[in-house]
Design a protein around this motif. Structure first.
Motif, short mmCIF file in Angstrom:
data_model
loop_
_atom_site.label_atom_id
_atom_site.label_comp_id
_atom_site.label_asym_id
_atom_site.label_seq_id
_atom_site.Cartn_x
_atom_site.Cartn_y
_atom_site.Cartn_z
N LEU A 14 -19.66 28.09 14.36
CA LEU A 14 -19.94 27.92 12.94
C LEU A 14 -20.91 28.99 12.43
CD1 LEU A 14 -20.21 24.06 12.72
CD2 LEU A 14 -18.35 25.53 12.01
N LEU A 17 -19.23 32.01 11.46
CA LEU A 17 -18.55 31.82 10.17
C LEU A 17 -19.54 31.97 9.01
CD1 LEU A 17 -16.18 28.75 10.62
CD2 LEU A 17 -15.53 31.05 9.91
N ASP A 63 -18.73 9.21 -9.46
CA ASP A 63 -19.17 8.99 -8.09
C ASP A 63 -19.73 10.30 -7.52
OD1 ASP A 63 -18.72 6.35 -7.62
OD2 ASP A 63 -16.67 6.62 -6.89
N ALA A 64 -20.86 10.20 -6.86
CA ALA A 64 -21.46 11.40 -6.24
C ALA A 64 -20.78 11.67 -4.90
CB ALA A 64 -22.96 11.20 -6.07
N ARG A 65 -19.50 11.99 -4.96
CA ARG A 65 -18.77 12.23 -3.72
C ARG A 65 -19.32 13.49 -3.03
NH1 ARG A 65 -12.74 12.85 -5.23
NH2 ARG A 65 -12.04 11.62 -3.48
N PRO A 66 -19.46 13.43 -1.71
CA PRO A 66 -20.08 14.57 -1.01
C PRO A 66 -19.36 15.89 -1.20
CG PRO A 66 -20.07 12.63 0.39
CD PRO A 66 -19.27 12.27 -0.82
N ASN A 67 -18.05 15.88 -1.49
CA ASN A 67 -17.39 17.16 -1.70
C ASN A 67 -17.91 17.85 -2.96
OD1 ASN A 67 -16.06 15.07 -3.13
ND2 ASN A 67 -14.31 16.40 -3.51
N LEU A 70 -20.83 19.75 -1.95
CA LEU A 70 -20.37 20.97 -1.28
C LEU A 70 -20.10 22.06 -2.32
CD1 LEU A 70 -19.87 21.36 1.72
CD2 LEU A 70 -17.46 21.01 1.31
N ARG A 74 -22.34 25.83 -2.86
CA ARG A 74 -21.84 27.20 -2.92
C ARG A 74 -21.92 27.81 -4.31
NH1 ARG A 74 -17.48 25.33 1.66
NH2 ARG A 74 -19.22 24.73 2.99
N ARG A 98 -28.62 21.45 -1.07
CA ARG A 98 -29.40 22.46 -0.32
C ARG A 98 -29.25 23.84 -0.93
NH1 ARG A 98 -28.94 20.13 5.28
NH2 ARG A 98 -28.68 17.98 4.75
N LEU B 224 -26.02 21.34 6.76
CA LEU B 224 -24.73 21.23 6.10
C LEU B 224 -23.91 22.42 6.57
CD1 LEU B 224 -23.01 19.79 3.94
CD2 LEU B 224 -24.04 21.29 2.25
N LEU B 227 -18.30 24.72 6.89
CA LEU B 227 -16.86 24.42 6.98
C LEU B 227 -16.30 24.10 5.60
CD1 LEU B 227 -17.03 22.22 10.18
CD2 LEU B 227 -15.86 24.40 9.96
N PRO B 228 -14.99 24.22 5.46
CA PRO B 228 -14.41 23.98 4.13
C PRO B 228 -14.51 22.52 3.67
CG PRO B 228 -12.77 24.86 5.68
CD PRO B 228 -14.03 24.73 6.43
N TRP B 229 -14.69 21.60 4.55
CA TRP B 229 -14.91 20.22 4.12
C TRP B 229 -16.34 19.83 4.46
CZ3 TRP B 229 -12.93 21.44 8.79
CH2 TRP B 229 -13.31 20.70 9.90
N PHE B 230 -16.78 18.68 3.95
CA PHE B 230 -18.18 18.30 4.09
C PHE B 230 -18.47 17.82 5.51
CE2 PHE B 230 -21.71 15.37 3.93
CZ PHE B 230 -22.61 15.96 3.06
N GLU B 232 -21.93 17.29 7.88
CA GLU B 232 -23.37 17.39 8.00
C GLU B 232 -23.77 16.95 9.40
OE1 GLU B 232 -25.50 14.86 5.32
OE2 GLU B 232 -27.40 15.86 5.69
N PHE B 272 -16.94 14.06 5.29
CA PHE B 272 -16.33 13.47 4.10
C PHE B 272 -14.99 14.12 3.84
CE2 PHE B 272 -15.48 13.41 -0.46
CZ PHE B 272 -15.50 12.04 -0.68
N PRO B 274 -12.11 14.12 0.91
CA PRO B 274 -11.56 13.67 -0.36
C PRO B 274 -10.04 13.63 -0.24
CG PRO B 274 -12.33 15.94 -0.52
CD PRO B 274 -12.53 15.52 0.90
N LEU B 275 -9.50 12.51 0.20
CA LEU B 275 -8.07 12.44 0.51
C LEU B 275 -7.23 12.68 -0.74
CD1 LEU B 275 -8.18 9.40 2.95
CD2 LEU B 275 -8.25 11.83 3.50
N LEU B 279 -9.04 8.68 -3.71
CA LEU B 279 -9.29 8.10 -2.40
C LEU B 279 -10.29 8.96 -1.63
CD1 LEU B 279 -8.26 5.66 -0.77
CD2 LEU B 279 -6.56 7.19 0.25
N SER B 280 -11.35 8.32 -1.14
CA SER B 280 -12.39 9.05 -0.43
C SER B 280 -12.62 8.42 0.93
CB SER B 280 -13.71 8.98 -1.19
OG SER B 280 -13.55 9.39 -2.51
N LEU B 282 -15.37 8.56 4.18
CA LEU B 282 -16.61 9.05 4.78
C LEU B 282 -16.62 8.53 6.21
CD1 LEU B 282 -19.12 10.53 3.58
CD2 LEU B 282 -20.08 8.30 3.13
N LYS B 310 -12.98 4.45 0.08
CA LYS B 310 -13.10 3.94 -1.29
C LYS B 310 -11.92 4.42 -2.12
CE LYS B 310 -16.35 3.72 -5.15
NZ LYS B 310 -17.68 4.08 -5.61
N PHE B 441 -23.28 8.39 -2.62
CA PHE B 441 -21.92 7.89 -2.48
C PHE B 441 -21.87 6.85 -1.37
CE2 PHE B 441 -17.54 8.01 -0.88
CZ PHE B 441 -16.89 7.73 -2.06
#
Lengths: 308, 441
Positions: A14, A17, A63-67, A70, A74, A98, B224, B227-230, B232, B272, B274-275, B279-280, B282, B310, B441
């Motif tokens: 990582l 990357l 919703d504070a979705r983690p994505n 992300l 960036r 962050r 964090l 990677l392209p998805w979350f 941690e 995480f 995000p499907l 739909l999410s 975690l 969720k 979340f």
């Protein structure tokens, strides 16, 4: 392989990357899609814009979705409405991202309410017994193209500070956007001239700026207090008022339940106009197209109300 | 008397006068040169002459002198600018200092004489229960730290549940937390009653970590990943003592820090997905290891996994959602001449079917501790726990607004070592006052 070794190998992979400073455009994240559309209009090819919420979402309750964190991680710039519209979810994302560039107070963080002449700023003290009152003023100003233009101007200046090498381009885009919007606005105002002084009802206090622009009178709201769902006694009162004052239109956003509005509009009778909550930015809609659609819906509603 | 700076002083700092701006610029220059933070790469370019290049000794001296002069002028300066009026966003949001009070209280009825409630903030006796009055504090300390605190008032005492600083500008997506904090083991452990979907905590946490959930004084580093998805990754070191916070570790037998291995080490990976828009998912994996007091170098390990799924449609009215949450814990304890292992877990479904209403159901289980030979072994922490315990709860919640909540909950608790199951009913109430906390979340 032991889990620790695996983890070490993964971390090493990582880290390689990590060292990719892919930095073509300024990455801008906005809280609502209208702001994304405005940023795109003035930023043009030099910005990469993402909106954290969709136009079908109530901007108070995202919703504070983690994505989303992300995306903020960036980002070079975060554009928000402010006035506590996003208070229920944005701080979590900002703190989890962050990214010191988009924290409150950093040059990359912009609250656009500062560019707008605010309406419904409470005069006295506000507490929560009055419902979900925004103590700094009504944050739903992006319905008014004049406010949107002021916001676009503010965004342009901030973009120019962050990317001085493209400042000329941003200002040229703004000039073009401004010209187009002003021209379209004259047309919209002519088409909706009939709305002037028309009595209307609304679901939530989202119509202040729209009514200020188009001159209609919002007599009452279906919500007894901001954020409190309608109750029968209040709706009965509103219905009575609507009949007495011959209300023509009932306005509400797509993201609110419409049973009550439908019922009230049917009983008055008036026509129910459902407004899109914002620009369908992800589908490529521009702010002008969004406003054109909004004007069209109001126009149709008005026509229907006249016809009946 | 303690000298507390009055608010007036802060008001005066607010309108930046030209001399104080100069002072700030000087300070910034010194700090940039002395620290030369690696985050400079991210910095936007507004300052064309940011002193990247090294300064000569004379220039530095000049700067220091200028700073010294400014400092000596301070008292004179401090009184001159008249405090300018500025509007506060809310009555409690004072320069970003967010304070909120959360009150939880419940009326409860149990069939059992001694209910097996494990959480310190659960309704625990028949009759009225004061669950907690929580004071949540959050503010930026300076450009480098944020502070968060949770001071909990019980009926006859005050307790510092959490008080920690989090870094805000470490490079490479790193974040450091230091102070007293709830470890991020699994999903529920580091949350407070306000965020719970039930009036009490699952007994898994009370059994493994203690009634207050796993926490301690310590340090946590999280990353964090790019990677392209979350994804941690985090690790923490905390003290391993406290009957209500680390009971499977040192527990109440504190104060024997003989080596670094007497700390509790916790690690977790959180992902995480995000499907879709609606739909999410975690998913977390966690592990904790620490000493236990049953003998020299005896250790306890806990492994866990947690899932939160969720479904919240973003088209149409966005209030309704369905969520599934589950956590599984596998615990292994070294005790004299044996190795105890047990499994606990819970799974719950919550359905928010209206802006104001939600219904939930939860299942919990905990196996008795088994020894190396696979047979029932004596559990030094819960000697009576010699059979499977299961509990099923169901509830209905009503939110007049997002700041108040009333919850009716019923449960049946079938502990294998009791002759018959226990039943309980709670009517719980919560009110939130003060700053509008943002929800994770």
């Amino acid at each position: 392989m032991s889990p620790i070794r695996f983890l070490a190998a993964l971390s090493a992979a990582l880290l390689t990357l990590l060292s990719l400073p892919a930095r073509a455009d300024l990455k801008v994240v906005t809280t609502v899609p209208d702001l994304a559309a405005l940023t795109r209009a003035v930023g043009g090819e030099h910005v990469d814009v993402v909106s954290l919420s969709l136009s079908t979402q109530d901007p108070h309750f995202v919703d504070a979705r983690p994505n989303l964190a992300l995306a903020l991680n960036r980002a070079d710039m975060l554009v928000a409405v402010g006035l506590e519209l996003e208070v229920g979810w944005l701080p979590t994302l900002q703190q989890g991202a962050r990214n010191p560039r988009i924290l409150s107070g950093a040059p990359g963080y912009l609250e656009v309410f500062q560019f707008v002449r605010l309406l419904e700023v409470p005069a006295g003290t506000v507490d929560r017994s009055q419902g979900d009152v925004h103590s700094g003023g009504n944050p739903h100003f992006l319905y008014d193209p004049r406010a949107a233009l002021a916001v676009a101007r503010g965004i342009t200046e901030r973009l120019a500070t962050l990317e001085p090498q493209h400042a000329e381009s941003f200002r040229a885009n703004l000039a073009k956007f401004s010209e187009e919007l002003e021209k379209a606005r004259t047309g919209w105002e002519q088409r909706l001239a009939g709305l002037k002084d028309t009595p209307v009802l609304a679901y939530h206090r989202t119509t202040a700026y729209l009514s200020n622009w188009l001159g209609f009178q919002t007599l009452a709201y279906l919500e007894p207090k901001p954020g409190i769902p309608p109750n029968p006694a209040h709706v009965a009162r509103v219905l009575g008022l609507g009949r007495q004052k011959k209300v023509k239109l009932v306005l509400q956003e797509e993201y609110y339940p419409d049973n009550m509005s439908r019922l009230v509009a049917g009983k008055i009778p008036a026509s129910l106009v459902t407004l899109a909550g914002g620009t369908d930015f992800r589908a490529g809609q521009t702010y002008l197209q969004r406003m054109e659609e909004l004007v069209k819906r109001l126009e149709q509603g008005l026509k229907k109300a006249r016809g009946s | 008397m303690v000298d507390i700076p009055s608010w007036d002083v802060r008001f005066e700092e607010f309108p930046v006068s030209s001399s104080s701006a100069g002072r700030l610029a000087g300070l910034a220059a010194v700090i940039t040169t002395s620290l030369s933070l690696p985050s400079a790469a991210h910095e936007p370019p507004p300052e064309p002459n940011a002193p990247e290049e090294a300064m000569s000794a004379e220039e530095l001296k000049e700067l220091e002198e200028a700073l010294g002069q400014d400092a000596s002028e301070e008292p004179k300066n401090g009184t001159s600018p008249a405090p300018q009026p500025f509007s506060l966003p809310t009555s409690v949001d004072f320069h970003g200092l967010e304070l909120s009070f959360i009150l939880d209280a419940a009326l409860a009825a149990f069939t059992a004489e001694k209910p097996l409630q494990a959480g310190a903030h659960d309704p625990r006796v028949s009759g009225f229960n004061f669950q907690q009055l929580e004071l949540a504090i959050g503010t930026a300390v300076d450009p480098y730290f944020r502070f968060a605190g949770n001071i909990v008032f019980s009926q006859f005492g005050v307790e510092v549940e959490e008080a920690y600083a989090t870094t805000t500008s470490l490079p490479a997506n790193l974040q450091l937390r230091a102070g007293q904090f709830l470890t991020r083991f699994g999903r529920l452990n580091n949350t407070h009653p306000h965020a719970w979907d039930f009036a009490d905590q699952p007994f898994t946490h009370g059994r493994i970590f203690g009634g207050e959930n796993n926490r301690g004084l310590g340090l946590e580093l999280s990353w964090l990943t790019p990677l392209p998805w979350f994804v941690e990754v985090l690790g923490s070191v905390t003290d391993a003592s406290g009957e209500a916070t680390s009971r499977s570790f040192f527990g109440s037998e504190a104060g024997r820090l003989a080596s670094p291995f007497d700390f509790q080490f916790t690690g977790a990976v959180k992902q995480f997905f995000p499907l879709s828009d609606d739909l999410s998912l975690l998913w977390g994996l966690s592990a904790a290891t620490g000493p236990n007091p049953t003998g020299y170098r005896n250790r306890t390990d806990v492994w866990g996994t947690d899932v939160y799924l969720k479904y919240r449609p973003l088209q149409g009215t966005g209030f309704t959602f369905v969520s599934f949450q589950g956590e599984l814990f596998y615990r292994r304890r070294q005790v004299p001449e044996n190795l105890l292992s047990d499994l606990s877990g819970y799974a719950q479904v919550v359905w928010r079917f209206d802006q104001r209403w939600a219904a939930g159901a939860r299942y919990e289980f905990g196996t008795p501790a088994l020894g190396l030979d696979g047979r029932l072994a004596e559990d030094p922490l819960d000697p009576e726990w010699n059979a499977l315990r299961q509990r099923v709860s169901a509830n209905l919640s009503f939110w007049p607004t997002e700041f108040s909540r009333v919850r009716l909950q019923a449960a049946t608790d079938a502990a294998g070592w009791k002759e018959q199951p226990d039943y309980s009913v709670f009517l719980a109430m919560e009110v939130v006052m003060g700053a509008h906390g943002a929800h994770a979340f």
